[in-house]
Enzyme design. Structure first.
Site, PDB file in Angstrom:
ATOM      1  CB  ALA A 789      -0.926   0.025   1.226  1.00 50.48           C
ATOM      2  N   PRO A 790       0.899   1.920  -1.127  1.00 51.51           N
ATOM      3  CG  PRO A 790       0.621   2.914  -3.106  1.00 51.51           C
ATOM      4  CD  PRO A 790       0.187   1.737  -2.474  1.00 51.51           C
ATOM      5  CG  PHE A 808      -3.391   5.441   1.737  1.00 55.82           C
ATOM      6  CD1 PHE A 808      -2.504   4.345   1.868  1.00 55.82           C
ATOM      7  CD2 PHE A 808      -4.700   4.997   2.671  1.00 55.82           C
ATOM      8  CE1 PHE A 808      -2.511   3.338   2.761  1.00 55.82           C
ATOM      9  CE2 PHE A 808      -4.868   3.775   3.030  1.00 55.82           C
ATOM     10  CZ  PHE A 808      -3.791   2.875   3.027  1.00 55.82           C
ATOM     11  CG  HIS A 809      -4.471   2.065  -4.105  1.00 59.19           C
ATOM     12  ND1 HIS A 809      -4.955   0.934  -3.473  1.00 59.19           N
ATOM     13  CD2 HIS A 809      -4.726   2.255  -4.990  1.00 59.19           C
ATOM     14  CE1 HIS A 809      -5.792   0.300  -4.182  1.00 59.19           C
ATOM     15  NE2 HIS A 809      -5.629   0.933  -5.398  1.00 59.19           N
ATOM     16  CB  SER A 810      -6.556   1.009   1.616  1.00 53.18           C
ATOM     17  OG  SER A 810      -6.728  -0.020   2.467  1.00 53.18           O
TER      18      SER A 810
END
Length: 967
Positions: A789-790, A808-810
């Site tokens: 996750a970045p 943010f990408h979960s």
């Protein structure tokens, strides 16, 4: 009485003077133009002309040429008067030089004279059309002047009469001129990008040096023109080649050849030049087709969210294995034109609307291209010169592909995902490809049946080397920004950036090509291989400039070793060296997909996040090929084949010319893409900014077209100032080694943080901002089971106030523990900033509103508020905020661009402590009080364009209109 010095006067000529006066007049008047403007400008407007967009006196204390001759009276007028006077001697100088150097049947003097005329005209253009008058034409004419200076300078050296002093001066001055360009560019970047005080003054000294050297180079003609007296009469015979110096002619000719790298030593043949150009363009077509294959394959697992079955078409590259069938090999070798024409199917594919059929069309083109090129190399291996031409054309095609991709913002204009609507040049590219392949195949094929594999080393080792080499140059060198993004570390900028420093990659590629062409022995040894391995380790392990230095070392080596590796492989069974070689290449391609897609593929967890393993495997396979090369050198066979006389390889000067042209074209594109950094928000008067979050699905729309243009239009029409993009890392073979953020940032006028690089094994998160990014850090959140996750944490300068933005990408829905750990990490990160600092989260959370992990993101730990907690119809995209005045929120439908909508929100930044205190003290009811659109200022409103049916499939949806808030 002594006889007249000018004998023509005895014949009644009224006026006669020596040709030297043309040179001296040109020199004096040209210097007078610039120096008079400098003196008058400093005397009348000193503080104005030393000031630039960042600094003034005393940080900057010497004016640049452009500032000196710019728009101020009287220096500009005086400068233009002298330049006008200079034009007469200038044209006369070019004409005399042509008369001095012209010989019957020689084309070069005519070409150099023509470049001199064009150079003179463009000089008048950029001096009389200032950047204030017309910025674009000023730049175009300036670039053209610099471009034509190259053939003029090198051509004058090559055509110099046998005058030792003149040749010496020309070499020194030309070397000084071109040597000044590197520090000139360096200090311009220091000024423009890094905003270093005093850098522009140093840049100005180098800029003035260019003027002095430029005029001085033409002044050297005075040493040659003393052979003329006007009425133009040759009194010394220099134009006939007579040597009046004490140095032997042979020595002088050798000096001239050495100074120009032998480029002009042999006669120019237009037919040969067209042959080389066609070969290189055909190589470009091959690389365009090959690099598009992964893209059109990727479309299917992207929409299937897993393996689709179409991935099998990656194996179309192993077509050369069929050359192991002797009758088929004979058929292909003897009908090369037919098979090369069939390979153009990859360019025709853009006409195929259905994605499945388009994929099969591209796959067919790749199959035929790999088959035809392997057959051509094998057939021509019995003729060293022809083989070298083919191999260099193929490698120069890669260079051309990288240049074209830079000019098209990392897209290739003839890819099947391009068409006229998104910047494609498919039709033009196809026509040129047909013409190129007809010329490429016009020579009769050669046979190479009598190959004794045992005496030529191991075909399997050679295949390993070919596989590693092809993978390395495809994955790292098919786009100039790939390795730059490997070492990207965020703001402040501490390393290379794609639209400023990408030329270093091109220069390293060119240097490698030249080494492989002229000095292959420099790289066919273990020392060079060891240095390349060190470079690969630096690229893999380090960020910023140190990592990029390793990238440049590796780049130079790969392009240099390619020539001997492919040449050696061509002398063996093509079914093994190229067929099996492409199989190893495919295994590495799949490996480099597996390390990031481990959550979706069988065996993925075993290679999870191991880019270092890929680099080791790549270098080991290349090492196998090097071992085969070195063992061949031990028998002197390969060494003998590389010990060739230049006279047998006259094509090399054309290749050097092509390399130079491609470098010039890249620099022109680089100049036009140089960032201005003067970006303006849409509503500065209201201290308002619009923030958005969008999952862009790797920039491929529902119909398999590149979607950058459509994204650009929607973002611009919604007046978005800050946007987070997810699923944005396209720097892999399967995604075409692209970077959508470059086009969006430059076209929309935004700063960009690419986020964690392609060697960080995420699907990407990027941030674009109209406001300067003061600082940014990249985070890889806990992901013990699923995909990484970045996140980006950036601090922006928004109207003079620091505002933190998180992108943010979960993790996936299937990995609840990952998502729980990620929510805790991000909540603590958002809560770690100063308590009163404004902040926004642009995110993909994978949770329902008011449930589960939502209550960790929106909590006392993070201090964040939901942009609209009553919006129950959310699962993926969320916008959170704190310490800002939220004024609006909207959801805009995606059309067919991607699979996810664009969410946007508007915020007002508090002006002072009292406004900030009011925001902090507001209750939840006050903060979330909804109002009608007419109750908020016009600058706070969303565009009416997207009401109702909207435009191009984009409209406000879910609640069908924007929501507004005020307190």
């Amino acid at each position: 009485m002594a006889s007249s010095k000018y004998k023509d006067k005895d014949a009644g000529v009224v006026l006669s003077f020596n040709g030297q006066w043309i040179s001296w007049t040109h020199t004096v008047v040209a210097y007078a133009a610039f120096l008079s403007a400098l003196i008058i400008g400093c005397a009348l407007h000193y503080h104005k002309i030393v000031k630039n967009e960042w600094y003034g006196y005393p940080d900057e204390w010497f004016p640049s040429v452009s500032a000196t001759i710019g728009d101020r009276y009287p220096e500009r007028s005086i400068f233009m008067i002298f330049i006008a006077i200079t034009s007469g001697p200038r044209f006369a100088l070019v004409g005399l030089w042509y008369l001095l150097t012209a010989k019957p049947g020689r084309v070069l003097p005519k070409a150099i004279a023509l470049s001199g005329v064009i150079r003179t005209l463009t000089c008048g253009g950029w001096t009389y059309i200032t950047s204030t008058d017309d910025h674009d034409w000023h730049d175009i004419l300036m670039i053209s002047y610099i471009v034509f200076t190259i053939p003029w300078t090198t051509g004058c050296i090559a055509l110099s009469p046998p005058n030792a002093k003149a040749i010496k001066y020309r070499k020194w001055i030309a070397g000084s001129f071109f040597g000044t360009l590197a520090p000139l560019v360096y200090f311009f970047i220091q000024h423009k990008v890094h905003r270093v005080a005093g850098a522009y003054t140093i840049y100005a000294f180098f800029e003035w040096s260019l003027i002095l050297f430029d005029v001085a180079f033409d002044a050297v003609t005075a040493l040659d023109f003393d052979t003329f007296e006007l009425v133009i009469k040759d009194v010394k015979g220099a134009s006939k080649g007579a040597n009046t110096s004490s140095v032997p002619t042979a020595v002088l000719e050798k000096e001239k050849e050495k100074a120009t790298a032998g480029v002009y030593s042999a006669g120019f043949n237009l037919g040969h030049a067209l042959d080389i150009a066609a070969d290189v363009y055909h190589g470009f077509v091959f690389w365009s087709t090959l690099t598009s294959l992964g893209l059109v394959i990727w479309y299917f697992p992207l929409w299937h969210m897993g393996i689709s079955g179409y991935e099998a078409l990656v194996m179309t590259t192993i077509a050369p294995v069929f050359l192991g069938i002797r009758p088929l090999r004979s058929l292909v070798v003897n009908n090369q034109r037919f098979f090369h024409i069939l390979s153009l199917a990859g360019l025709v594919a853009y006409k195929v609307e259905d994605p499945v059929y388009r994929l099969f069309t591209v796959g067919f083109g790749v199959f035929m291209g790999c088959l035809a090129w392997a057959a051509t190399w094998s057939s021509d291996s019995v003729h060293p010169s022809r083989l070298e031409i083919r191999v260099i054309a193929w490698l120069a095609g890669l260079l051309m592909s990288s240049v074209a991709k830079f000019a098209w913002y990392t897209n290739n204009p003839i890819w099947p995902i391009m068409h006229a609507e998104n910047g494609g040049w498919n039709g033009t590219g196809l026509v040129l490809a047909v013409l190129a392949v007809l010329r490429f195949t016009r020579k009769a094929p050669l046979n190479s049946w009598d190959i004794n594999e045992q005496k030529n080393g191991s075909s399997l080792l050679s295949a390993l080397g070919i596989g590693g080499l092809f993978f390395a140059i495809h994955s790292l060198l098919s786009d100039t920004s790939t390795m730059i993004l490997w070492v990207w570390g965020g703001f402040p900028i501490r390393g290379p950036v794609s639209n400023v420093h990408a030329y270093y990659t091109i220069a390293a590629m060119t240097a490698g090509l030249l080494i492989g062409l002229f000095r292959p022995g420099m790289v066919t040894n273990w020392t060079a291989y060891g240095i390349a391995c060190v470079g690969a380790a630096m690229l893999t392990l380090y960020e910023q400039w140190f990592g990029y230095y390793g990238a440049l070392i590796l780049t130079t080596y790969l392009m240099a070793i390619a020539m001997p590796l492919i040449s050696k492989a061509a002398k063996k069974s093509p079914a093994v060296t190229f067929g099996v070689g492409f199989l190893f290449y495919n295994l590495l391609v799949l490996f480099h997909v597996w390390v990031v897609a481990y959550a979706f593929v069988p065996g993925g967890p075993y290679v999870r996040e191991h880019t270092d393993w890929i680099m080791i495997a790549t270098m080991l396979t290349i090492g196998a090929g090097v071992f085969d090369l070195i063992s061949g050198q031990a028998n002197r066979k390969y060494a003998a084949s590389t010990d060739r006389r230049p006279s047998s390889f006259g094509h090399r000067k054309y290749h050097v010319g092509i390399f130079g042209l491609l470098n010039i074209l890249f620099l022109m594109a680089n100049f036009l893409r140089f960032p201005s950094y003067d970006y303006k928000p849409y509503h500065a008067e209201d201290r308002l900014f619009t923030a958005g979050i969008w999952t862009i699905h790797f920039s491929l729309d529902n119909d398999m077209w590149s979607s950058e243009y459509r994204m650009r239009d929607l973002i611009k029409e919604l007046e978005v100032d800050v946007i987070g993009l997810l699923e944005s890392d396209l720097q892999r073979i399967i995604m075409g080694n692209r970077d959508t953020t470059q086009f969006l940032a430059e076209d929309l006028g935004m700063y960009v943080d690419y986020g964690p690089g392609p060697n960080k094994h995420t699907w990407g998160a990027a941030l674009l901002s109209k406001f300067p990014i003061m600082n940014s850090t990249h985070h890889l959140l806990p992901s013990p089971v699923g995909e990484l996750a970045p996140a980006i944490h950036a601090t922006l300068d928004v109207y003079g106030s620091p505002v933190d933005v998180f992108v943010f990408h979960s993790g996936q829905e299937e990995d609840p523990e990952d998502r729980r750990l990620q929510s805790e990490y991000l909540a603590k990160l958002m809560g770690s900033i100063p308590a009163d600092r404004p902040a926004v989260l642009l995110s993909y959370l994978v949770t329902k509103p008011l449930e589960g992990n939502y209550n960790t993101y929106v909590s006392d730990i993070s201090g964040m508020h939901d942009v609209d907690y009553t919006d129950w119809d959310r699962w993926c995209e969320y916008i959170l905020y704190k310490n800002l005045r939220r004024t609006g929120y909207a959801r805009v439908s995606r059309s067919t661009i991607t699979d996810t909508e664009l969410q946007v929100a508007k915020f007002v930044v508090p002006r002072d402590g009292s406004e900030k205190g009011k925001i902090l003290a507001a209750s939840k009811e006050e903060r979330d009080r909804r109002v009608q659109e007419q109750e908020v200022p016009e600058g706070w409103r969303f565009p009416a364009l997207f009401r109702g049916q909207g435009v191009r499939g984009h409209h406000y949806h879910v609640f069908d209109e924007p929501r507004y808030y005020n307190f």
